[in-house]
Enzyme design. Structure first.
Site, short mmCIF file in Angstrom:
data_model
loop_
_atom_site.label_atom_id
_atom_site.label_comp_id
_atom_site.label_asym_id
_atom_site.label_seq_id
_atom_site.Cartn_x
_atom_site.Cartn_y
_atom_site.Cartn_z
CG ASP A 14 -20.66 11.68 -16.02
OD1 ASP A 14 -19.68 11.40 -16.59
OD2 ASP A 14 -22.00 11.37 -16.51
CG ASN A 62 -8.02 5.42 -11.74
OD1 ASN A 62 -7.26 4.66 -12.24
ND2 ASN A 62 -9.15 5.47 -11.16
CE1 TYR A 85 -9.92 0.36 -20.86
CE2 TYR A 85 -7.97 -0.94 -22.01
CZ TYR A 85 -8.44 -0.32 -20.78
OH TYR A 85 -7.81 -0.15 -19.45
#
Length: 245
Positions: free
Chosen positions: A55, A82, A150
């Site tokens: 994680d 990523n 985001y």
């Protein structure tokens, strides 16, 4: 000896496509993902794949994963930072603070932790150096409607990229960023059927093959020492980015 890279978020989408291309291109690849079954599927029993269930928001897990890679390979040549997540589009007053924090935890804190781990090992190895490639987004330039978490996180990634580029110079550590627009993955598939536009309408958008993204990351990672692609924007040609809004 073949070069080595760790790829986060390797269990699906862009991470999976990139990991498989690097493996096919002769790299040793460490696959980081929360789900062991997903990164195992990505690896397809390839002998050069190293499974690193992790994680990215947890420092101890990140450090253990990078230690395992160094133990297996002796050095780390590259990191593709990523792993990321988003939220369903909504106005800011409809975003729960905990949901905002969860996006920042993966997209910013996770990127920081993995960059920190890679940087430390690239700095300590002999010869020094390596390359970090961060997955930004077209949202690091302009937002989509209802994307405050985001978009904020991807602006932060750009700040991380620029700072790593500067701080890495003394140690031959290069850092670049790939900003991606509308690659066909499980996450982005809805854009082909309809996504909210700035004028409130719902319209389908042009998409591109995720393999194009993987090939761009491979090119960035394969540049010779002393050369760096600082920013690359790879997008579906006809998507509403230029002129968005």
């Amino acid at each position: 000896m073949s070069r080595s890279i760790i790829i986060t978020g390797a269990g699906s989408g862009i991470g999976r496509a990139t990991a498989r291309l690097f493996l096919a291109s002769g790299w040793r690849v460490g696959l980081i993902g929360r789900r062991a079954d997903a990164i195992t599927e990505t690896a397809q029993n390839h002998p050069a794949a190293l499974l690193l269930p992790c994680d990215v928001t947890q420092e101890t897990q990140v450090e253990a994963a990078f230690d395992a890679a160094i133990a297996a390979w002796g050095r780390l040549d590259a990191l593709f930072n990523n792993a990321g997540r988003g939220l369903t589009a909504a106005p800011v007053d409809e975003i729960a603070p905990d949901d905002f924090a969860a996006v920042m935890a993966v997209n910013v804190h996770g990127v920081f932790l993995c960059a920190r781990a890679a940087f430390a090992r690239m700095r300590a190895q002999t010869p020094q150096g390596g390359r970090i490639i961060n997955n930004g987004s077209i949202s690091s330039h302009v937002p989509r409607p209802g994307s405050i978490a985001y978009t904020a996180s991807k602006h932060a990634v750009t700040g991380i990229t620029r700072t790593l580029s500067l701080d890495g110079r003394a140690f031959d550590i290069a850092c670049g960023q790939i900003d991606i627009g509308n690659a066909v993955t499980e996450l982005a598939a809805r854009m082909a059927t309809g996504v909210q536009q700035a004028d409130g309408s719902i319209r389908a958008e042009a998409m591109m093959d995720v393999q194009t993204v993987a090939e761009t990351v491979l090119y960035m990672a394969s540049l010779p020492k002393g050369a760096n692609m600082q920013f690359a924007t790879v997008m579906a040609t006809n998507m509403p980015f230029i002129g968005r809004g």
